[in-house]
Design a protein around this motif. Structure first.
Motif, PDB file in Angstrom:
ATOM      1  N   GLY A   1      -2.671   1.523   6.546  1.00 57.33           N
ATOM      2  CA  GLY A   1      -2.543   1.086   5.158  1.00 57.33           C
ATOM      3  C   GLY A   1      -2.970  -0.346   4.924  1.00 57.33           C
ATOM      4  O   GLY A   1      -2.497  -0.996   3.996  1.00 57.33           O
TER       5      GLY A   1
ATOM      6  N   THR B   1       0.834  -1.201   0.000  1.00 62.09           N
ATOM      7  CA  THR B   1       0.000   0.000   0.000  1.00 62.09           C
ATOM      8  C   THR B   1       0.868   1.250   0.000  1.00 62.09           C
ATOM      9  O   THR B   1       0.622   2.194  -0.760  1.00 62.09           O
ATOM     10  CB  THR B   1      -0.928   0.002   1.230  1.00 62.09           C
TER      11      THR B   1
ATOM     12  N   SER C   1      -8.332   5.163  -0.710  1.00 66.06           N
ATOM     13  CA  SER C   1      -7.300   4.129  -0.708  1.00 66.06           C
ATOM     14  C   SER C   1      -7.368   3.341   0.596  1.00 66.06           C
ATOM     15  O   SER C   1      -8.241   3.556   1.435  1.00 66.06           O
ATOM     16  CB  SER C   1      -5.919   4.765  -0.875  1.00 66.06           C
ATOM     17  N   ASN C   2      -6.403   2.446   0.774  1.00 68.57           N
ATOM     18  CA  ASN C   2      -6.327   1.675   2.019  1.00 68.57           C
ATOM     19  C   ASN C   2      -5.637   2.445   3.138  1.00 68.57           C
ATOM     20  O   ASN C   2      -5.465   1.905   4.236  1.00 68.57           O
ATOM     21  CB  ASN C   2      -5.572   0.361   1.773  1.00 68.57           C
TER      22      ASN C   2
ATOM     23  N   THR D   1       0.935   3.270  -3.469  1.00 70.61           N
ATOM     24  CA  THR D   1       0.034   4.420  -3.363  1.00 70.61           C
ATOM     25  C   THR D   1       0.783   5.739  -3.265  1.00 70.61           C
ATOM     26  O   THR D   1       0.414   6.720  -3.907  1.00 70.61           O
ATOM     27  CB  THR D   1      -0.894   4.269  -2.142  1.00 70.61           C
TER      28      THR D   1
END
Length: 404
Positions: A356, A48, A188-189, A52
């Motif tokens: 994350g 992540t 996002s995570n 990301t």
């Protein structure tokens, strides 16, 4: 002969033997599945961060990370960017203009990091575009668009195509502002990233900040992520006037977690095996106490104590070794299934997203750890057999033979 006797002795009390074998299999399964689960968590957290926001490698002016001043642009950054984009080692290369500022809506305001990007090249190093929940990752032909995170949008009560104002200090130190419309909202995570980062086009950030064609960061995503440290060192030698950092240097706490994972898992496995060892000792001690008369007869007809000692050790090891393949089989089956479908932790999504970690965890078993764990289990069985075997050696034939 001793092996055959030990094997037959195991199955004289089938219930007890099956319980020990099941305990060994369950202990191995618990330890190895836990290892696979947390391995999946750590891998997802690292992926992540890398995919990301960090990429595998970042290049900056040596003084830029200290205060992210606009004057600390990469010398000849666009030329360097074009050179790196032709290197086949990299899966993607993207240049960014980065500054901090204030984003304001009619409802509220917040401090954010503003990244000026080329949407096309940015998609090769960051997967933010895949997390778009509303709208689009910029629209061709439209100007003054901004992409924001869901958490920031909730805080500022933003809606798709709504207007926001970015307020920044330009390169000359003057306070300047620009109006942008929300093209897309991503989730996002990594909730902290969503709350603190916004994206605009690089040419529009240059116009707002008066930075021309300068860039402050080059992000590189490798085809082989395991080579990040090696490639970072190579680039640092090639460009000695620049600061080249791998994701491990950019996020040392995550790198430490990743590197310490094996040691932490071995400690956890060791604790589980320690508890298992006491269970085996208890079971084998009961077996030895119940067979006092048998041992007395065996000593009386000439079997020496060393062979009796080895027989008890062998019985314990055989019981444990019978449980090892079962434990491994259960673990592989469970890991394969959960890796395919994931383990749903959506009930804890709010807390996990701060680190994350997504709603689904995909356990991953490291096959290189199987052999050490098997060896640790065998050693546990060997140690567990010593005390019961030592008790058997204390029996005297004349006394033990009269025990019922």
């Amino acid at each position: 002969m001793l092996f055959k006797i030990a094997w037959r002795n195991i199955w004289r009390n089938k219930t007890r033997s099956i319980v020990v074998i099941a305990a060994v299999a369950a202990g191995l399964f618990a330890g190895m599945f836990m290892m696979a689960f947390f391995g999946g968590v750590v891998k997802q957290e690292v992926e992540t961060a890398v995919q990301t926001q960090l990429a595998h490698i970042q290049i900056h002016h040596p003084l830029f990370p200290e205060d992210k001043g606009l004057d600390y642009a990469i010398p000849n950054g666009m030329e360097l960017l074009q050179q790196l984009q032709t290197n086949p080692v990299y899966k993607g290369v993207s240049g960014r203009v980065i500054t901090t500022g204030m984003i304001s809506s009619a409802a509220d305001a917040a401090g954010v990091e503003i990244q000026g990007i080329d949407p096309e090249t940015e998609q090769s190093v960051s997967n933010v575009f895949s997390f778009i929940k509303e709208g689009a990752y910029f629209t061709a032909g439209k100007k003054n668009e901004i992409v924001v995170g869901q958490k920031l949008a909730d805080k500022l009560r933003l809606i798709l195509h709504g207007k926001v104002v970015l307020t920044v200090l330009d390169r000359d130190g003057n306070l300047t502002a620009g109006s942008f419309r929300i093209a897309g909202i991503f989730r996002s995570n990594y909730s902290t990233f969503d709350a603190t980062t916004v994206f605009i086009r690089r040419e529009e950030s240059a116009a707002l900040l008066h930075t021309g064609d300068q860039i402050h960061e080059i992000a590189l995503l490798l085809k082989n992520g395991d080579q990040s440290d090696q490639q970072a060192r190579q680039l640092a030698k090639q460009y000695p006037g620049l600061l080249v950092q791998s994701w491990k240097a950019l996020s040392p706490e995550m790198a430490m977690l990743s590197s310490m994972f094996d040691q932490i898992m071995y400690i956890i496995i060791g604790i589980i095996l320690l508890a298992l060892m006491f269970g085996i000792i208890n079971t084998m001690l009961m077996a030895v106490l119940e067979r006092q008369r048998e041992f007395g007869v065996m000593m009386a007809i000439g079997m020496n104590k060393v062979r009796i000692f080895l027989m008890i050790v062998l019985e314990t090891v055989l019981l444990t070794c019978a449980g090892i393949p079962l434990g491994i089989l259960f673990t592989i089956t469970a890991v394969e299934y959960s890796h395919r479908y994931g383990i749903d932790l959506s009930g804890f999504s709010k807390g996990l997203s701060q680190y994350g970690i997504g709603n689904l965890i995909y356990p991953e078993l490291q096959t290189n750890m199987l052999l050490p764990i098997i060896a640790m289990t065998a050693i546990t069985a060997l140690l567990a057999s010593l005390y019961p075997a030592k008790i058997a050696l204390k029996y005297k034939p004349a006394t033990a033979i009269h025990k019922m």
